[in-house]
Design a protein around this motif. Structure first.
Motif, short mmCIF file in Angstrom:
data_model
loop_
_atom_site.label_atom_id
_atom_site.label_comp_id
_atom_site.label_asym_id
_atom_site.label_seq_id
_atom_site.Cartn_x
_atom_site.Cartn_y
_atom_site.Cartn_z
N LEU A 139 13.09 2.71 12.43
CA LEU A 139 12.74 3.10 13.79
C LEU A 139 11.42 2.43 14.16
O LEU A 139 10.62 2.10 13.28
N PRO A 140 11.17 2.22 15.47
CA PRO A 140 9.89 1.66 15.87
C PRO A 140 8.74 2.51 15.35
O PRO A 140 8.79 3.73 15.43
N GLY A 141 7.74 1.87 14.78
CA GLY A 141 6.59 2.60 14.26
C GLY A 141 6.77 3.06 12.83
O GLY A 141 5.82 3.50 12.19
N GLN A 142 7.97 2.96 12.31
CA GLN A 142 8.23 3.38 10.93
C GLN A 142 8.07 2.17 10.02
O GLN A 142 8.50 1.08 10.36
N GLY A 143 7.46 2.38 8.88
CA GLY A 143 7.30 1.28 7.93
C GLY A 143 6.22 0.32 8.38
O GLY A 143 5.71 0.41 9.49
N CYS A 144 5.88 -0.62 7.50
CA CYS A 144 4.83 -1.59 7.78
C CYS A 144 5.40 -2.70 8.65
O CYS A 144 6.40 -3.32 8.31
N SER A 145 4.77 -2.93 9.80
CA SER A 145 5.24 -3.98 10.70
C SER A 145 4.24 -5.13 10.66
O SER A 145 3.34 -5.15 9.84
N PHE A 146 4.39 -6.10 11.55
CA PHE A 146 3.43 -7.20 11.59
C PHE A 146 3.00 -7.42 13.03
O PHE A 146 3.67 -6.96 13.96
N HIS A 147 1.89 -8.08 13.23
CA HIS A 147 1.44 -8.29 14.60
C HIS A 147 1.34 -9.76 14.99
O HIS A 147 1.26 -10.08 16.17
N SER A 148 1.37 -10.66 14.03
CA SER A 148 1.40 -12.07 14.41
C SER A 148 1.75 -12.93 13.21
O SER A 148 1.58 -12.52 12.07
N THR A 206 0.80 -1.22 0.00
CA THR A 206 0.00 0.00 0.00
C THR A 206 0.84 1.28 0.00
O THR A 206 0.30 2.36 -0.17
N SER A 207 2.14 1.16 0.22
CA SER A 207 2.93 2.40 0.26
C SER A 207 3.80 2.50 -0.99
O SER A 207 4.22 1.50 -1.56
N VAL A 208 4.05 3.74 -1.39
CA VAL A 208 4.82 3.96 -2.62
C VAL A 208 6.31 3.91 -2.33
O VAL A 208 7.07 3.24 -3.01
N GLU A 209 6.71 4.61 -1.27
CA GLU A 209 8.14 4.68 -0.95
C GLU A 209 8.46 3.69 0.16
O GLU A 209 8.06 3.89 1.30
N LYS A 210 9.14 2.62 -0.19
CA LYS A 210 9.37 1.57 0.80
C LYS A 210 10.81 1.52 1.28
O LYS A 210 11.12 0.79 2.22
N GLY A 211 11.69 2.28 0.66
CA GLY A 211 13.09 2.23 1.07
C GLY A 211 13.76 0.96 0.62
O GLY A 211 13.18 0.17 -0.13
N ASN A 212 14.95 0.75 1.08
CA ASN A 212 15.69 -0.44 0.67
C ASN A 212 15.50 -1.57 1.65
O ASN A 212 15.30 -1.34 2.84
N LEU A 213 15.59 -2.78 1.15
CA LEU A 213 15.43 -3.96 2.01
C LEU A 213 16.61 -4.06 2.97
O LEU A 213 17.76 -3.93 2.56
N GLY A 214 16.29 -4.26 4.24
CA GLY A 214 17.35 -4.51 5.21
C GLY A 214 17.86 -3.28 5.94
O GLY A 214 18.63 -3.40 6.87
N SER A 258 -0.08 -3.96 -6.69
CA SER A 258 0.35 -3.34 -5.44
C SER A 258 0.97 -1.98 -5.77
O SER A 258 1.45 -1.75 -6.88
N THR A 259 0.94 -1.09 -4.78
CA THR A 259 1.46 0.26 -4.99
C THR A 259 2.97 0.26 -4.83
O THR A 259 3.50 -0.47 -4.00
#
Lengths: 170, 141
Positions: free
Chosen positions: A87-96, A75-83, B24-25
């Motif tokens: 910071l906590p709360g930054q980017g898409c995280s997971f919950h389980s 859902t996001s356009v700018e995802k940055g580089n892998l790895g 996907s975006t």
């Protein structure tokens, strides 16, 4: 994220439904440097590694899964580089995540405390329960004047409260 | 279009052999998808190591903030995983169906070399049909 809504613990924490008996296997608390502050074990028949190796593997798994979800986020356009560490709360995280033998629920607070609860796979959503555990941590550990941050947690009162709450799960 | 964002197939050593994006975006280049696929392969393996009880076969479902990832591993070690909207139903059935398509149109293709990237037109066509919303619902029945 609403972790700082108030200091009092909600009187009736949500208890997810599940089968009877003790559903929890173990729990980890890590700080943002990857140091294991707390490890509790209730039911763990299979142990393949020694404690230190086990913590490292767990922290590494969470770290890598977080970078995976941040990069995969559709859902996001700018995802940055892998790895690249986030910071906590930054980017898409997971919950389980769930396997055929266990379910791991994960919560990260804005200060980088990670709470991990491993339960049986049939249990429901544990996000609210993890928030409650975080509240217990704030009440009985952070507010303890003798506790210095970043050191392992060894307080009977906290452990008792935790065990009590975990026993009530499911 | 169904609530499916992308589909990956990785071989038993973690190499990406098929990737399909269904809207996907944000761009993800070939290198990124290859790295994500092999990262998933290792995370899947580590999750088996950390199991508190015997007989763990790795992650089936990863629930992230903005997507769900469903994974199916065949007996030969090929992993199929689909990235979809949180709470999408019938994904296990879809993965089994994709596995069937894979056996029918890829493995039975005499020109396909095993463990190599999949380039089979019939597989592409049937897969595009399978991930449509209507067919996913039918699979759930």
């Amino acid at each position: 994220m609403q972790f700082f809504g108030g200091s009092e613990i909600s009187p009736s924490p949500p208890v997810p439904t599940g089968s009877i008996g003790n559903n929890a296997h173990m729990m980890y608390v890590f700080n943002r440097n990857g140091i294991c502050l707390l490890y509790r074990e209730w039911n763990r028949p299979l142990k393949t590694l020694n404690a230190q190796q086990d913590y490292k593997l767990m922290f590494g798994l969470l770290f890598s899964l977080k970078s995976l979800t941040a990069k995969m986020d559709p859902t996001s356009v700018e995802k940055g580089n892998l790895g690249v560490p986030q910071l906590p709360g930054q980017g898409c995280s997971f919950h389980s995540f769930r396997t055929n033998t266990y379910k791991l629920s994960f919560m990260e607070t804005p200060s980088g405390i990670k709470i991990i609860l491993v339960t049986n796979p049939r249990i429901g959503d544990l996000r609210e329960s993890l928030k409650h555990i975080y509240n217990l941590y704030v009440e009985y550990v952070v507010k303890n004047p003798l506790y210095s941050p970043g050191t392992p947690i060894k307080y009977d009162l906290f452990n008792t409260m935790l065990d009590q709450y975990i026993k009530g799960l499911g | 279009m169904a609530a499916i964002f992308s589909l990956y197939i990785i071989n038993k050593s973690g190499g990406l052999i098929f990737y399909k994006d269904c809207g996907s975006t944000g761009r993800m280049d070939t290198n990124d998808s290859l790295r994500l696929a092999s990262l998933w392969h290792s995370m899947h393996a580590i999750s088996q190591q950390l199991s508190p009880v015997n007989g763990c076969t790795g992650i089936d479902l990863l629930q992230a903030d903005t997507f769900d990832l469903h994974c199916f591993q065949s007996l030969t070690g090929t992993k199929f995983f689909v990235v979809c909207k949180p709470g999408t139903q019938h994904m296990e059935a879809l993965l089994k169906h994709i596995y069937e398509l894979y056996t029918d149109y890829v493995l039975k293709n005499p020109f396909y070399e095993i463990e190599m990237p999949i380039r089979c037109e019939l597989f592409d066509i049937n897969l595009s049909q399978a991930v449509q919303r209507e067919s996913v619902i039918l699979l759930g029945r």
